[in-house]
Write a protein that holds these residues in place. Structure first.
Motif, PDB file in Angstrom:
ATOM      1  N   UNK A  61       0.826  -1.216   0.000  1.00 58.51           N
ATOM      2  CA  UNK A  61       0.000   0.000   0.000  1.00 58.51           C
ATOM      3  C   UNK A  61       0.860   1.266   0.000  1.00 58.51           C
ATOM      4  N   UNK A  62       0.400   2.252  -0.725  1.00 60.59           N
ATOM      5  CA  UNK A  62       1.109   3.528  -0.787  1.00 60.59           C
ATOM      6  C   UNK A  62       0.987   4.245   0.555  1.00 60.59           C
ATOM      7  N   UNK A  63       1.782   5.271   0.736  1.00 54.65           N
ATOM      8  CA  UNK A  63       1.683   6.048   1.973  1.00 54.65           C
ATOM      9  C   UNK A  63       0.326   6.742   2.055  1.00 54.65           C
ATOM     10  N   UNK A  64      -0.268   7.021   0.889  1.00 48.60           N
ATOM     11  CA  UNK A  64      -1.592   7.633   0.880  1.00 48.60           C
ATOM     12  C   UNK A  64      -2.643   6.662   1.418  1.00 48.60           C
ATOM     13  N   UNK A  65      -2.551   5.406   1.010  1.00 48.70           N
ATOM     14  CA  UNK A  65      -3.477   4.385   1.517  1.00 48.70           C
ATOM     15  C   UNK A  65      -3.229   4.165   3.011  1.00 48.70           C
ATOM     16  N   UNK A  66      -1.969   4.179   3.404  1.00 49.68           N
ATOM     17  CA  UNK A  66      -1.643   4.060   4.833  1.00 49.68           C
ATOM     18  C   UNK A  66      -2.259   5.200   5.628  1.00 49.68           C
ATOM     19  N   UNK A  67      -2.171   6.402   5.100  1.00 51.56           N
ATOM     20  CA  UNK A  67      -2.768   7.571   5.748  1.00 51.56           C
ATOM     21  C   UNK A  67      -4.282   7.411   5.861  1.00 51.56           C
ATOM     22  N   UNK A  68      -4.922   6.980   4.780  1.00 52.65           N
ATOM     23  CA  UNK A  68      -6.373   6.785   4.795  1.00 52.65           C
ATOM     24  C   UNK A  68      -6.757   5.746   5.851  1.00 52.65           C
ATOM     25  N   UNK A  69      -6.060   4.626   5.861  1.00 51.01           N
ATOM     26  CA  UNK A  69      -6.360   3.569   6.838  1.00 51.01           C
ATOM     27  C   UNK A  69      -6.149   4.046   8.271  1.00 51.01           C
ATOM     28  N   UNK A  70      -5.055   4.762   8.496  1.00 46.28           N
ATOM     29  CA  UNK A  70      -4.769   5.300   9.833  1.00 46.28           C
ATOM     30  C   UNK A  70      -5.876   6.252  10.260  1.00 46.28           C
ATOM     31  N   UNK A  71      -6.228   7.167   9.399  1.00 46.60           N
ATOM     32  CA  UNK A  71      -7.265   8.147   9.721  1.00 46.60           C
ATOM     33  C   UNK A  71      -8.584   7.447  10.044  1.00 46.60           C
ATOM     34  N   UNK A  72      -8.978   6.494   9.206  1.00 45.13           N
ATOM     35  CA  UNK A  72     -10.256   5.807   9.414  1.00 45.13           C
ATOM     36  C   UNK A  72     -10.287   5.039  10.730  1.00 45.13           C
ATOM     37  N   UNK A  73      -9.211   4.343  11.050  1.00 46.78           N
ATOM     38  CA  UNK A  73      -9.185   3.558  12.291  1.00 46.78           C
ATOM     39  C   UNK A  73      -9.168   4.470  13.521  1.00 46.78           C
ATOM     40  N   UNK A  74      -8.422   5.559  13.447  1.00 43.29           N
ATOM     41  CA  UNK A  74      -8.413   6.497  14.570  1.00 43.29           C
ATOM     42  C   UNK A  74      -9.760   7.187  14.714  1.00 43.29           C
ATOM     43  N   UNK A  75     -10.407   7.443  13.592  1.00 40.37           N
ATOM     44  CA  UNK A  75     -11.737   8.053  13.633  1.00 40.37           C
ATOM     45  C   UNK A  75     -12.746   7.100  14.286  1.00 40.37           C
ATOM     46  N   UNK A  76     -12.615   5.806  14.036  1.00 37.42           N
ATOM     47  CA  UNK A  76     -13.506   4.820  14.659  1.00 37.42           C
ATOM     48  C   UNK A  76     -13.369   4.817  16.177  1.00 37.42           C
ATOM     49  N   UNK A  77     -12.137   4.759  16.672  1.00 35.85           N
ATOM     50  CA  UNK A  77     -11.955   4.731  18.124  1.00 35.85           C
ATOM     51  C   UNK A  77     -12.320   6.084  18.732  1.00 35.85           C
ATOM     52  N   UNK A  78     -12.178   7.137  17.952  1.00 37.47           N
ATOM     53  CA  UNK A  78     -12.550   8.466  18.410  1.00 37.47           C
ATOM     54  C   UNK A  78     -14.040   8.557  18.718  1.00 37.47           C
ATOM     55  N   UNK A  79     -14.853   7.819  17.971  1.00 38.81           N
ATOM     56  CA  UNK A  79     -16.301   7.818  18.216  1.00 38.81           C
ATOM     57  C   UNK A  79     -16.615   7.298  19.622  1.00 38.81           C
ATOM     58  N   UNK A  80     -15.873   6.315  20.094  1.00 34.85           N
ATOM     59  CA  UNK A  80     -16.055   5.828  21.461  1.00 34.85           C
ATOM     60  C   UNK A  80     -15.622   6.885  22.464  1.00 34.85           C
ATOM     61  N   UNK A  81     -14.513   7.526  22.170  1.00 34.73           N
ATOM     62  CA  UNK A  81     -13.985   8.553  23.068  1.00 34.73           C
ATOM     63  C   UNK A  81     -14.987   9.688  23.250  1.00 34.73           C
ATOM     64  N   UNK A  82     -15.650  10.049  22.176  1.00 36.48           N
ATOM     65  CA  UNK A  82     -16.624  11.143  22.238  1.00 36.48           C
ATOM     66  C   UNK A  82     -17.841  10.789  23.088  1.00 36.48           C
ATOM     67  N   UNK A  83     -18.042   9.505  23.342  1.00 35.59           N
ATOM     68  CA  UNK A  83     -19.184   9.064  24.146  1.00 35.59           C
ATOM     69  C   UNK A  83     -18.814   8.759  25.601  1.00 35.59           C
ATOM     70  N   UNK A  84     -17.574   9.011  25.990  1.00 34.09           N
ATOM     71  CA  UNK A  84     -17.133   8.703  27.353  1.00 34.09           C
ATOM     72  C   UNK A  84     -18.005   9.361  28.423  1.00 34.09           C
ATOM     73  N   UNK A  85     -18.355  10.628  28.251  1.00 32.99           N
ATOM     74  CA  UNK A  85     -19.171  11.316  29.260  1.00 32.99           C
ATOM     75  C   UNK A  85     -20.571  10.720  29.344  1.00 32.99           C
ATOM     76  N   UNK A  86     -21.134  10.382  28.194  1.00 33.88           N
ATOM     77  CA  UNK A  86     -22.456   9.757  28.179  1.00 33.88           C
ATOM     78  C   UNK A  86     -22.406   8.406  28.898  1.00 33.88           C
ATOM     79  N   UNK A  87     -21.380   7.626  28.644  1.00 29.52           N
ATOM     80  CA  UNK A  87     -21.251   6.315  29.275  1.00 29.52           C
ATOM     81  C   UNK A  87     -20.982   6.463  30.776  1.00 29.52           C
ATOM     82  N   UNK A  88     -20.301   7.524  31.157  1.00 26.36           N
ATOM     83  CA  UNK A  88     -20.111   7.777  32.591  1.00 26.36           C
ATOM     84  C   UNK A  88     -21.468   7.955  33.278  1.00 26.36           C
ATOM     85  N   UNK A  89     -22.378   8.672  32.639  1.00 21.78           N
ATOM     86  CA  UNK A  89     -23.727   8.853  33.194  1.00 21.78           C
ATOM     87  C   UNK A  89     -24.479   7.524  33.267  1.00 21.78           C
TER      88      UNK A  89
END
Length: 168
Positions: A61-89
């Motif tokens: 994979x090119x560095x561009x594909x690596x960048x896309x994959x990295x961004x997408x995977x970090x964005x997925x885990x970020x969705x959980x992070x954004x819900x931390x306060x809701x889950x705390x409640x």
């Protein structure tokens, strides 16, 4: 500086904080969208009937594909992070009713699908390392960057992990 190199520079003692991950995602959102647009135009095959299909690259994979994959995977885990306060409640509700049979049953009915679905998947996706018994931090795995494990600060997902474990 290439986004992947910049991301690698955000590590502290082998661990990434979600604050730095969120900053990186925000900084590179526009570049990610442009890169996806360009990559989506590559590797197309047109069939005799005029239909088209995007073919995977058979090379590294090119560095561009690596960048896309990295961004997408970090964005997925970020969705959980954004819900931390809701889950705390949600966890506060749980601790308020955990010793009360009928109220606990009602709580379970309300949150069981979420706990056994999305949050169970979090535990499997980020905390179930093959061949590792002592799991310390959530790990994001990028297929095109398999020599680069990304460990995220476990305290950034304290509530997510606790909630998921209730339904194990």
């Amino acid at each position: 500086m290439h986004p992947i190199f910049e991301f690698k520079g955000l590590i502290t003692d082998g661990i990434y904080s979600m604050a730095k991950v969120e900053w990186w995602l925000l900084k590179y959102t526009d570049e990610y969208e442009k890169t996806v647009e360009i990559e989506n135009k590559l590797h197309w095959y047109e069939f005799e009937d005029g239909s088209k299909s995007r073919l995977p690259s058979f090379w590294k994979p090119s560095s561009e594909v690596g960048f896309i994959n990295l961004f997408q995977e970090l964005d997925l885990i970020s969705e959980f992070y954004k819900e931390e306060n809701k889950i705390e409640d949600v966890l506060k509700e749980y601790y308020a009713v955990k010793n009360s049979g009928p109220k606990l049953n009602k709580w379970i009915l309300e949150y069981e699908q979420l706990g056994k679905g999305k949050y169970f998947n979090f535990l499997i996706s980020y905390l179930d390392y093959e061949g590792v018994d002592d799991i310390e931090h959530p790990m994001v795995f990028i297929h095109s960057m398999d020599d680069f494990p990304i460990y995220i600060e476990k305290n950034d997902f304290k509530n997510t992990i606790e909630f998921g474990n209730i339904f194990l």
